[in-house]
Design an enzyme around this catalytic site. Sequence first.
Site, short mmCIF file in Angstrom:
data_model
loop_
_atom_site.label_atom_id
_atom_site.label_comp_id
_atom_site.label_asym_id
_atom_site.label_seq_id
_atom_site.Cartn_x
_atom_site.Cartn_y
_atom_site.Cartn_z
N ASP A 60 15.32 2.23 4.51
CA ASP A 60 14.25 1.50 3.85
C ASP A 60 14.59 0.90 2.47
O ASP A 60 14.64 0.04 1.92
CB ASP A 60 13.04 2.71 3.01
N PRO B 196 0.81 -1.18 -0.09
CA PRO B 196 -0.13 -0.08 -0.06
C PRO B 196 0.70 1.42 0.10
O PRO B 196 1.90 1.28 0.65
CB PRO B 196 -0.83 -0.13 1.35
N ALA C 221 10.93 0.55 -2.48
CA ALA C 221 10.96 -0.61 -3.31
C ALA C 221 10.77 -0.23 -4.69
O ALA C 221 11.40 -0.78 -5.59
CB ALA C 221 9.62 -1.39 -3.07
N GLY D 173 3.87 3.68 5.02
CA GLY D 173 5.00 3.31 5.95
C GLY D 173 5.52 1.95 5.68
O GLY D 173 6.27 1.55 6.57
N LEU D 174 5.34 0.96 4.56
CA LEU D 174 5.79 -0.11 4.37
C LEU D 174 6.74 -0.14 2.99
O LEU D 174 6.93 -1.12 2.64
CB LEU D 174 4.46 -1.04 3.99
N GLY D 175 7.29 0.90 2.93
CA GLY D 175 8.51 0.99 1.91
C GLY D 175 8.12 1.03 0.37
O GLY D 175 8.68 0.59 -0.35
N SER D 176 6.90 1.59 0.11
CA SER D 176 6.56 1.43 -1.48
C SER D 176 7.37 2.21 -2.22
O SER D 176 7.60 1.80 -3.41
CB SER D 176 4.93 1.80 -1.60
N SER D 177 7.82 3.27 -1.71
CA SER D 177 8.58 4.23 -2.65
C SER D 177 9.99 3.42 -2.69
O SER D 177 10.74 3.83 -3.52
CB SER D 177 8.56 5.81 -2.05
#
Length: 326
Positions: free
Chosen positions: A143, A93, A103, A97-101
Amino acid sequence: MSSADTIPARNFPVSAQAPGKCILFGEHAVVHGCPELVLAIDLTTQVFVRGAPSSSLNSDPNAGTANPYFRVALEVAWPDGKPIEVRSITRIPRAAGLGSSGAFVSALAAALGARTGGIARSQLAQRAFEIERGAQGVGSPGDTSASVAGGYVALNGGPGEPLWTVRAPEGRWEVRRVEDPRWVWVVAYSGVPRATADAVRAVGERVRRPDGPALLAQFAEVARSGIAAVGRGDRVETAELLRRNQELLREAGVSHPRVEALLAAAAPVAEAAKITGAGAGGSIVALPKPGREAELVRTLARAGALPFAVRCESEGASLVEAPTTE
Ligand code: MEV
């Protein structure tokens, strides 16, 4: 150099993937040079890149100016400048806060590095950080290092194998491997999007207050102990330190009522839970009570979150086989 240390050369079309991340200890304080523990999670982003008459991202021809991550990636990682078409698919998502950018930029920099003759993983870690940092204006390489390395990684702490050093004008971060204790974690997105840069700047203000250095010292101590506890697979100590880290994040001003509601909902089914990432909304991470992972996921879904049971993803940024037909 082994193939694991290098993203090999590849012609277009090229496809690459990288995992998202979950921070266990030390977010925010890591920006100020303190230790952090972060793991790559098995929610990933994949990009597919090929030459094209004009540049686009997911069919958007304006992304090269309008999307800061894409724009800076082209500036930093694509000196050739020829137009490229990029498609990206993700299970992470956004703004959660789960590192989408991290990744996305790691996968894209890996793909472009492959097209420009291959790239050493340490160099990819530096490059992915420069792209994310260039787009956000602030931040640490936690990240992007997790996305590039996979597994558990510690910044500025731990006795593990050194992976690389990432540099910025104001400092440097030593990145090391931490043993994977093979635990299942539950992460849950609160549904409140957050802007990392705003949260990082707000904490920057907070730690400039007279008690700021003492607060950072506590973050550092908890993260250092957390790196050691996770590395030796000590769940009891890890849970205690996760709770202490959450108190420090509250003190730093990055909690949010929705996040507090999720932490309260998780409490009966989790050994501990805390904000993960920038906070001010975003996501929580919880260490489930043994055997109660599914119950924790259901509990957090009933509380209105978007939960995922996640494992550590050991593979960092890598090339994937491009489809033979398009
Ligand atoms: C964001 O995922 C983590 C922060 O520590 C910012 C950063 O390290 O870049 C809040």
